[in-house]
Motif scaffolding. Structure first.
Motif, PDB file in Angstrom:
ATOM      1  N   PHE A 285       0.817  -1.207   0.000  1.00  0.00           N
ATOM      2  CA  PHE A 285       0.000   0.000   0.000  1.00  0.00           C
ATOM      3  C   PHE A 285       0.855   1.263   0.000  1.00  0.00           C
ATOM      4  O   PHE A 285       2.029   1.237   0.382  1.00  0.00           O
ATOM      5  N   LEU A 286       0.205   2.363  -0.402  1.00  0.00           N
ATOM      6  CA  LEU A 286       0.847   3.669  -0.435  1.00  0.00           C
ATOM      7  C   LEU A 286       0.607   4.388   0.892  1.00  0.00           C
ATOM      8  O   LEU A 286      -0.518   4.433   1.393  1.00  0.00           O
ATOM      9  N   LYS A 287       1.681   4.954   1.440  1.00  0.00           N
ATOM     10  CA  LYS A 287       1.597   5.747   2.667  1.00  0.00           C
ATOM     11  C   LYS A 287       1.952   7.187   2.330  1.00  0.00           C
ATOM     12  O   LYS A 287       3.044   7.465   1.828  1.00  0.00           O
ATOM     13  N   LEU A 288       1.019   8.115   2.588  1.00  0.00           N
ATOM     14  CA  LEU A 288       1.228   9.527   2.296  1.00  0.00           C
ATOM     15  C   LEU A 288       1.800  10.235   3.520  1.00  0.00           C
ATOM     16  O   LEU A 288       1.244  10.143   4.618  1.00  0.00           O
ATOM     17  N   ASP A 289       2.896  10.944   3.323  1.00  0.00           N
ATOM     18  CA  ASP A 289       3.505  11.747   4.383  1.00  0.00           C
ATOM     19  C   ASP A 289       2.775  13.085   4.438  1.00  0.00           C
ATOM     20  O   ASP A 289       2.851  13.892   3.504  1.00  0.00           O
ATOM     21  N   THR A 290       2.062  13.342   5.529  1.00  0.00           N
ATOM     22  CA  THR A 290       1.274  14.578   5.650  1.00  0.00           C
ATOM     23  C   THR A 290       2.009  15.673   6.416  1.00  0.00           C
ATOM     24  O   THR A 290       1.407  16.694   6.755  1.00  0.00           O
ATOM     25  N   GLN A 291       3.294  15.510   6.663  1.00  0.00           N
ATOM     26  CA  GLN A 291       4.068  16.551   7.341  1.00  0.00           C
ATOM     27  C   GLN A 291       4.017  17.890   6.598  1.00  0.00           C
ATOM     28  O   GLN A 291       3.917  18.950   7.237  1.00  0.00           O
ATOM     29  N   PRO A 292       4.062  17.903   5.241  1.00  0.00           N
ATOM     30  CA  PRO A 292       3.936  19.196   4.549  1.00  0.00           C
ATOM     31  C   PRO A 292       2.635  19.926   4.864  1.00  0.00           C
ATOM     32  O   PRO A 292       2.608  21.158   4.873  1.00  0.00           O
ATOM     33  N   LEU A 293       1.554  19.190   5.129  1.00  0.00           N
ATOM     34  CA  LEU A 293       0.297  19.839   5.522  1.00  0.00           C
ATOM     35  C   LEU A 293       0.464  20.540   6.863  1.00  0.00           C
ATOM     36  O   LEU A 293       0.038  21.692   7.027  1.00  0.00           O
ATOM     37  N   GLU A 294       1.088  19.885   7.820  1.00  0.00           N
ATOM     38  CA  GLU A 294       1.287  20.498   9.125  1.00  0.00           C
ATOM     39  C   GLU A 294       2.154  21.749   9.012  1.00  0.00           C
ATOM     40  O   GLU A 294       1.877  22.772   9.645  1.00  0.00           O
ATOM     41  N   ALA A 295       3.206  21.659   8.181  1.00  0.00           N
ATOM     42  CA  ALA A 295       4.069  22.823   8.004  1.00  0.00           C
ATOM     43  C   ALA A 295       3.289  23.993   7.395  1.00  0.00           C
ATOM     44  O   ALA A 295       3.482  25.154   7.772  1.00  0.00           O
TER      45      ALA A 295
END
Length: 449
Positions: A285-295
C-alpha cells in the motif's frame, strides 16, 4: 461571470499555484476593503510503500486465483485454499447408483487481466494438511499434492460472470463415488470427511497475466452426477466450498524491479524511480507523508478553509480489464505502519465531508470519529483519485484532531447506514501506479487581514 473575467481568474489562480510559499499566495476579491482575501495553494506530498504486516485473508468470501508479471510489482501469484463440505441431510447415492460423470466448477465473479483471446489455465490440488480454526494471512500456505484433481484451460469473458467446468480426474471421481455408495465412514459426518479430504488449493498461471476472484459456495467445488435404472434425469451430489473456511496466499518475486528492496513487513520504503503504487491482496500500500500539511498550517492565521482536495494521479494508464480499485480509504497510520486504532479498538480513517471528524472519550478528550469513512474515488476519465478533505483539515487546524500519515487502502467506505463487511483489498489483485509528483493537496482558503 463574463468569460473574460472567468478566464483571468483562472489564470491568476494558475500562477498562484506555482509560488513556493503558500502563505503568500492570494487573490483579493474585495479590493475596496482589502480586508478579505481568497487564496489557493498546492502542497506536494511524498509517498512511501508499505508491505502490510499481518494481512489477514481468512474467509473473505472470495478465492483469488492466478497472477501477473509487472515492471513495478514483479511476479505475483495468488492461490486459493479452502475446505470442502457437503450437506449431511442430502440424499447420497446408494449401491444401486450408476456413475455418470464428475466435474470441478469455479464460480468466477470478476476477472483481472489481459489477452483474453488466449486460454487461461487453472489447476486444483488436494491439500495434504488441514485448514485449522485459526487466522491465515496472505503470506500463509499449506502443503498440497503435486497431482491435480482437475485442470483445464478456458477462454474467459472478462466482462461477465464465468463458470469454469473441468473434468474431475477419473481416479478421484471413482474414489469419492465409491465411498459414497458403500456408506464409507468418511461420509458419516463433515468432520470425518475433512479428516479424509482436508481441502483444496486452486492455482492459475501468473505468466498468463490473469487472475480471477471466485465466489465461495455451491458454485465452486465438485459435482458428482449419477442415475438409477429407469431414471429420466441425472442426479447430483455436491461437495463444495459452501460455508467452508478458506484463505488466499500470495507469493511475490520482486527481484529486478524498483520494489525489490521491500523485504520487511510493516516498514515504509522510499522506492527508487519515478513511480509508486499499491496492489490488493499482496498488501502493498501507499503511505502519504502529511508533514507538509502540518508545516503549511503553521504558516496560517485567521484562516477559513473553503475547499481542500486530495488528489492522487493521474495514475498510469492501465489495460481495459486490469482496472484498479475505484475507492481508497484514507486510514490513519499507527505504530509499525499499521492502521491506527482508537482507545476502543476502532480503526480510524478520514471521515466523510460534512461529518464530524472528532468525538470525545469518557474523560472528555478529543478523539477521532470512526463511523463515516470517506474515500478517494477514481475518476475513470481523468484517472485521478480525489475527494474533499476540508472537514478533516479543519478538525486538525481548529479542533485539535491528531495528524497522522495516511495509508491508502483499497476498499469501499463504510457508514453507519451502510456498514461494509467485505474487504475489497483482499478479494483481487487490482493495482495502480502513480508518479511521485502527482500527489497533491489543493487548498482554497480565505484569510481575514
Amino acid at each position: 461571470m463574463p468569460a473574460k473575467v472567468a478566464g483571468a481568474l483562472f489564470f491568476v489562480l494558475h500562477l498562484a499555484g506555482s509560488c513556493t510559499d503558500p502563505s503568500d499566495i492570494g487573490l483579493v476579491l474585495d479590493p475596496s476593503s482589502n480586508q478579505i482575501g481568497v487564496f489557493y495553494a498546492e502542497i506536494p506530498l511524498s509517498a512511501s510503500m508499505v508491505l502490510y504486516d499481518s494481512f489477514n485473508t481468512t474467509s473473505q468470501g472470495r478465492l483469488v486465483i492466478g497472477g501477473d508479471v509487472d515492471d513495478l510489482f514483479g511476479k505475483t501469484e495468488a492461490t486459493g485454499y479452502s475446505r470442502l463440505s457437503y450437506n449431511p441431510a442430502a440424499a447420497k447415492p446408494n449401491s444401486e447408483a450408476i456413475f455418470d460423470s464428475a466435474v470441478f466448477t469455479i464460480n468466477v465473479q470478476s476477472v483481472h487481466g489481459v489477452d483474453f483471446d488466449q486460454p487461461k489455465t487453472f489447476r486444483v490440488h488436494r491439500l495434504e494438511e488441514p485448514i485449522l480454526d485459526t487466522s491465515y494471512y496472505n503470506f500463509s500456505s499449506l502443503r498440497y499434492s503435486d497431482e491435480t484433481l482437475a485442470e483445464g484451460s478456458f477462454l474467459i469473458r472478462p466482462d461477465t460472470v464465468n463458470s469454469l467446468r473441468m473434468p474431475l480426474k477419473e481416479e478421484v471421481a471413482a474414489e469419492l463415488f465409491g465411498k459414497l455408495v458403500n456408506d464409507d465412514p468418511a461420509f458419516s459426518n463433515i468432520f470425518a470427511f475433512r479428516n479424509y479430504f482436508p481441502g483444496i488449493a486452486i492455482k492459475g498461471n501468473p505468466e498468463e497475466n490473469t487472475s480471477v476472484s471466485a465466489a465461495v459456495g455451491n458454485g465452486t467445488g465438485m459435482m458428482l452426477y449419477y442415475h438409477y435404472d429407469e431414471d429420466t434425469v441425472s442426479r447430483t451430489f455436491l461437495i463444495t466450498t459452501l460455508q467452508s473456511r478458506h484463505f488466499v496466499g500470495v507469493s511475490s518475486d520482486r527481484s529486478g524491479t524498483p520494489t525489490e528492496m521491500i523485504m520487511e513487513r510493516g516498514r515504509a520504503y522510499d522506492v527508487p524511480g519515478d513511480l509508486v503504487g499499491g496492489k490488493s491482496t499482496l498488501g502493498l500500500f501507499l503511505k502519504l507523508d502529511t508533514q507538509p500539511l502540518e508545516a503549511f498550517l503553521d504558516t496560517l492565521q485567521n484562516t477559513t478553509f473553503n475547499q481542500i482536495l486530495l488528489e492522487v494521479g493521474p495514475i498510469e494508464a492501465y489495460p481495459e480489464f486490469m482496472w484498479p480499485t475505484r475507492n481508497m480509504i484514507m486510514y490513519f497510520v499507527g505504530e509499525n505502519n499499521r492502521l491506527y486504532r482508537r482507545f476502543d479498538g476502532a480503526v480510524i480513517a478520514v471521515q466523510s465531508e460534512g461529518a464530524s471528524q472528532i468525538s470525545r472519550d469518557q474523560q472528555g478528550n478529543v478523539v477521532p470519529s470512526s463511523s463515516n469513512q470517506s474515500s478517494l474515488n477514481l475518476d475513470e476519465e481523468s484517472r485521478v483519485f480525489r475527494n474533499q478533505i476540508t472537514s478533516y483539515v479543519n478538525a486538525i487546524y481548529r479542533d485539535g484532531l491528531i495528524r497522522t500519515d495516511l495509508m491508502l487502502y483499497p476498499s469501499f467506505p463504510s457508514t453507519q447506514n451502510n456498514p461494509v463487511t467485505a474487504d475489497e483489498s483482499k478479494r483481487s489483485l487490482r493495482q495502480y501506479k502513480v508518479r511521485k509528483d502527482k500527489l497533491v493537496l489543493k487548498v482554497y482558503y480565505t484569510r481575514i487581514r
